[in-house]
Design an enzyme around this catalytic site. Structure first.
Site, PDB file in Angstrom:
ATOM      1  N   CYS A   3       9.614   1.850   3.539  1.00  0.00           N
ATOM      2  CA  CYS A   3      10.507   0.746   3.903  1.00  0.00           C
ATOM      3  C   CYS A   3      11.924   1.265   4.148  1.00  0.00           C
ATOM      4  O   CYS A   3      12.770   0.540   4.638  1.00  0.00           O
ATOM      5  CB  CYS A   3      10.494  -0.333   2.850  1.00  0.00           C
ATOM      6  SG  CYS A   3      11.202   0.229   1.311  1.00  0.00           S
ATOM      7  N   PHE A  33       0.800  -1.231   0.000  1.00  0.00           N
ATOM      8  CA  PHE A  33       0.000   0.000   0.000  1.00  0.00           C
ATOM      9  C   PHE A  33       0.830   1.277   0.000  1.00  0.00           C
ATOM     10  O   PHE A  33       0.354   2.343  -0.372  1.00  0.00           O
ATOM     11  CB  PHE A  33      -0.952   0.013   1.217  1.00  0.00           C
ATOM     12  CG  PHE A  33      -0.285   0.438   2.501  1.00  0.00           C
ATOM     13  CD1 PHE A  33      -0.111   1.790   2.803  1.00  0.00           C
ATOM     14  CD2 PHE A  33       0.193  -0.489   3.416  1.00  0.00           C
ATOM     15  CE1 PHE A  33       0.519   2.188   3.973  1.00  0.00           C
ATOM     16  CE2 PHE A  33       0.824  -0.111   4.579  1.00  0.00           C
ATOM     17  CZ  PHE A  33       0.987   1.238   4.859  1.00  0.00           C
ATOM     18  N   GLU A  80       9.160  -4.073  13.276  1.00  0.00           N
ATOM     19  CA  GLU A  80       8.868  -3.004  12.308  1.00  0.00           C
ATOM     20  C   GLU A  80       7.581  -2.304  12.756  1.00  0.00           C
ATOM     21  O   GLU A  80       6.523  -2.932  12.856  1.00  0.00           O
ATOM     22  CB  GLU A  80       8.674  -3.580  10.897  1.00  0.00           C
ATOM     23  CG  GLU A  80       8.375  -2.484   9.881  1.00  0.00           C
ATOM     24  CD  GLU A  80       8.191  -2.975   8.452  1.00  0.00           C
ATOM     25  OE1 GLU A  80       7.574  -4.037   8.259  1.00  0.00           O
ATOM     26  OE2 GLU A  80       8.667  -2.292   7.539  1.00  0.00           O
ATOM     27  N   GLU A 138      -5.027  -3.923  -2.043  1.00  0.00           N
ATOM     28  CA  GLU A 138      -6.475  -3.659  -1.961  1.00  0.00           C
ATOM     29  C   GLU A 138      -6.768  -2.341  -1.243  1.00  0.00           C
ATOM     30  O   GLU A 138      -7.861  -1.806  -1.326  1.00  0.00           O
ATOM     31  CB  GLU A 138      -7.197  -4.828  -1.277  1.00  0.00           C
ATOM     32  CG  GLU A 138      -6.750  -5.177   0.143  1.00  0.00           C
ATOM     33  CD  GLU A 138      -5.548  -6.134   0.187  1.00  0.00           C
ATOM     34  OE1 GLU A 138      -4.614  -5.991  -0.626  1.00  0.00           O
ATOM     35  OE2 GLU A 138      -5.544  -6.999   1.077  1.00  0.00           O
ATOM     36  N   SER A 144       5.168  -7.036   3.527  1.00  0.00           N
ATOM     37  CA  SER A 144       5.747  -7.318   4.841  1.00  0.00           C
ATOM     38  C   SER A 144       6.567  -8.611   4.797  1.00  0.00           C
ATOM     39  O   SER A 144       6.363  -9.463   3.925  1.00  0.00           O
ATOM     40  CB  SER A 144       4.623  -7.434   5.873  1.00  0.00           C
ATOM     41  OG  SER A 144       3.649  -8.331   5.392  1.00  0.00           O
ATOM     42  N   LYS A 181      -1.359  -7.090  -9.481  1.00  0.00           N
ATOM     43  CA  LYS A 181      -2.387  -7.048  -8.443  1.00  0.00           C
ATOM     44  C   LYS A 181      -1.937  -6.021  -7.407  1.00  0.00           C
ATOM     45  O   LYS A 181      -1.063  -6.277  -6.587  1.00  0.00           O
ATOM     46  CB  LYS A 181      -2.579  -8.408  -7.765  1.00  0.00           C
ATOM     47  CG  LYS A 181      -3.808  -8.383  -6.858  1.00  0.00           C
ATOM     48  CD  LYS A 181      -3.693  -9.243  -5.624  1.00  0.00           C
ATOM     49  CE  LYS A 181      -2.910  -8.664  -4.498  1.00  0.00           C
ATOM     50  NZ  LYS A 181      -3.488  -7.483  -3.837  1.00  0.00           N
TER      51      LYS A 181
END
Ligand code: NAD
Length: 491
Positions: free
Chosen positions: A283, A151, A384, A178, A228, A175
């Site tokens: 990240c 995301f 994290e 979402e 992740s 893909k």
């Protein structure tokens, strides 16, 4: 107002999947539902893969010089629609408009590099490896390639893969996350305007189910994943067990080291931009600042000042420096981790919990937070957080600081602030991470370098971007040839 349900893009058509399962897309600043996506089923994914498979043969036969013309057109369209797409990123992802524009510039840079495929994709050869025999290595595309993206960079991350994949002659299925599907939707609309042939790029919306259908599909030959660590590890294991090549980038816990000889004013400013930019959902965000010897006092004071003065609010407001985090679950997870740090004995120097922004009272905001005297063995030091939280740890020597960097499970990025070339070289040489910054807070590689990552931050061999992308999206074929003729010698 009716909520738009975003269609898939398959074979150059916008199609609504048969699935009845849908998920809301939410603006994290307002909590308003802004669209809805279908959770594409296995058969929806199969349709996209079949479309890519059918397009493959004629696309790979299209000369590379012709294939890149679509990318030149795409670059132009991205430039023309930059403000509009940046707005979409901000609305669905929460980051500020300046951050969204910066992200798009990185995306465009990858298109530019992929336009060099006619030379980047060249093989090599040796004449007379034996008498009258020549040997040549040529690169050929892999087939149908798929990407599953996170995301936090709705535009940029797709571009670590897609331009290289199609320029190399592969066809592609993406893909997106979402949580942020609208940005990819807009980008694919622009790609459609380039008259890219049917089936070369396809889009399926969905979550884990759609991702797994891609990973398990026998006609998908390569998987590019960013997300992740636990998911990256699973995706890598499942893809490779299915016989596919895979590149899976995972999570991070990035330390920065501050030596006493650093310019502490600049260091605190740069560190704050790294830790709190994009609300810490990068990240490459600094998550731990390790102060060495007498850097502790002045750096702690300066970074606390940076944290409290940061302007937080809706990313659409040009004066805002930091937007919301992505979901209410993220906000709760971040606040719980802050509490776990306090329970483990850290001092909460700046507390960003319980944030309420005027006019956006329901938004998922967490203000910049700083914990000091964090125990290196505590949960907050190793987990994290993916939020605007910086942990301060103190050590006495640069050796101790490097050892701390190397003791973590992740290896995405580490930075050093110093004016000593010798310390910089030692750090660059010894740090067990893939991306190094010297007097930089976000050491993001340009598109012509691999976006690296080591240890639990990456599973695979070839990273995204640059020459690694060309390696990943091509397979090497070696030809050894001999031709019988009268002109050179008799065999
Ligand atoms: P995520 O792992 O939750 O989701 C990433 C993608 O995987 C989404 O498209 C999601 O639908 C899909 N997915 C979720 N579960 C899956 C499963 N079990 N199998 C297959 N697919 C699955 O990640 P996120 O929350 O969207 O993104 C944030 C994470 O991404 C952070 O950990 C961040 O560090 C990481 N990230 C890493 C890099 C890097 O270069 N190393 C870059 C950006 C983000």
């Amino acid at each position: 107002m009716s909520i738009q349900i975003l269609p898939n893009y398959i074979g150059k058509q916008w199609v609504h999947p048969t699935t009845v399962n849908q998920v809301d897309v939410v603006n994290p600043a307002t909590t308003e539902v802004i669209s809805r996506i279908p959770l594409s089923s296995e058969s929806d994914v199969d349709r996209a893969v079949q479309s890519a498979a059918q397009a493959f043969q004629s696309w790979r036969e299209t000369p590379a010089t012709d294939r890149i013309q679509y990318l030149f057109s795409l670059k132009q369209l991205l430039e023309e629609h930059l403000d509009q797409i940046a707005r979409t990123i901000t609305i669905e992802c929460g980051k500020t408009l300046a951050e969204s524009k910066g992200e798009l510039r990185r995306a465009i840079e990858n298109v530019e590099v992929a336009c060099g495929i006619p030379i980047l994709m060249q093989g090599y050869n040796s004449e007379d490896i034996a008498s009258g025999i020549d040997e040549t290595m040529i690169r050929q595309p892999v087939g149908v390639c798929a990407a599953i993206t996170p995301f936090n960079f709705p535009a940029m991350i797709a571009f670590w893969f897609m331009p290289y994949a199609i320029a190399c002659g592969n066809t592609f299925v993406i893909k997106p996350s979402e949580k942020v599907p609208q940005t990819t939707q807009q980008i694919i609309q622009l790609l459609d305007q380039t008259e890219l042939p049917e089936g070369v790029v396809n889009l399926v919306h969905g979550g884990q189910g759609a991702a797994e259908a891609l990973i398990d599909h026998p006609q998908v030959k390569a998987i590019s994943f960013v997300g992740s660590t636990e998911v990256a590890r699973q995706v890598y294991a499942r893809s490779t067990a299915n016989g596919k090549r895979a590149q899976c980038q995972g999570g991070a816990k990035n330390p920065i080291i501050v030596l006493p000889d650093a310019d502490l004013e600049m260091t605190s400013q740069i560190t704050a931009d790294s830790a709190f930019g994009c609300a810490g959902q990068r990240c490459l965000a600094a998550s731990i600042a390790v102060t060495v010897a007498e850097a502790k006092g002045p750096f702690t004071e300066a970074i606390a000042q940076q944290a409290v003065s940061r302007v937080v609010g809706s990313g659409l407001n040009e004066t805002v420096q930091m937007g919301p985090v992505i979901t209410v679950e993220s906000k709760m997870r971040i606040e719980n981790l802050i509490q776990s740090g306090v329970s483990a004995g850290a001092n909460l120097l700046v507390d960003g919990r319980q944030t309420r922004i005027d006019g956006f009272e329901d938004g998922y905001f967490v203000r910049p937070t700083i914990l000091e005297n964090v125990d290196p063995g505590s949960e907050i030091a190793s987990t994290e957080i993916f939020g605007p939280v910086l942990s301060l740890i103190h050590v006495e020597t640069v050796d101790d600081a490097i050892q701390l960097v190397n003791s973590g499970r992740y290896g995405n990025m580490a930075c050093l602030f110093t004016s000593s070339g010798a310390a910089a070289r030692q750090f660059r040489y010894q740090a067990q991470v893939g991306n190094i910054g010297i007097n930089l807070g976000v050491a993001a590689p340009m598109a012509f370098f691999p976006f690296s990552g080591w240890r639990d931050s990456f599973f695979g061999d070839m990273h995204g971007q640059g020459r690694d992308a060309v390696e990943f999206f091509t397979q090497k074929k070696v030809v050894v040839e001999r031709w019988f003729s009268g002109w050179s010698r008799k065999f």
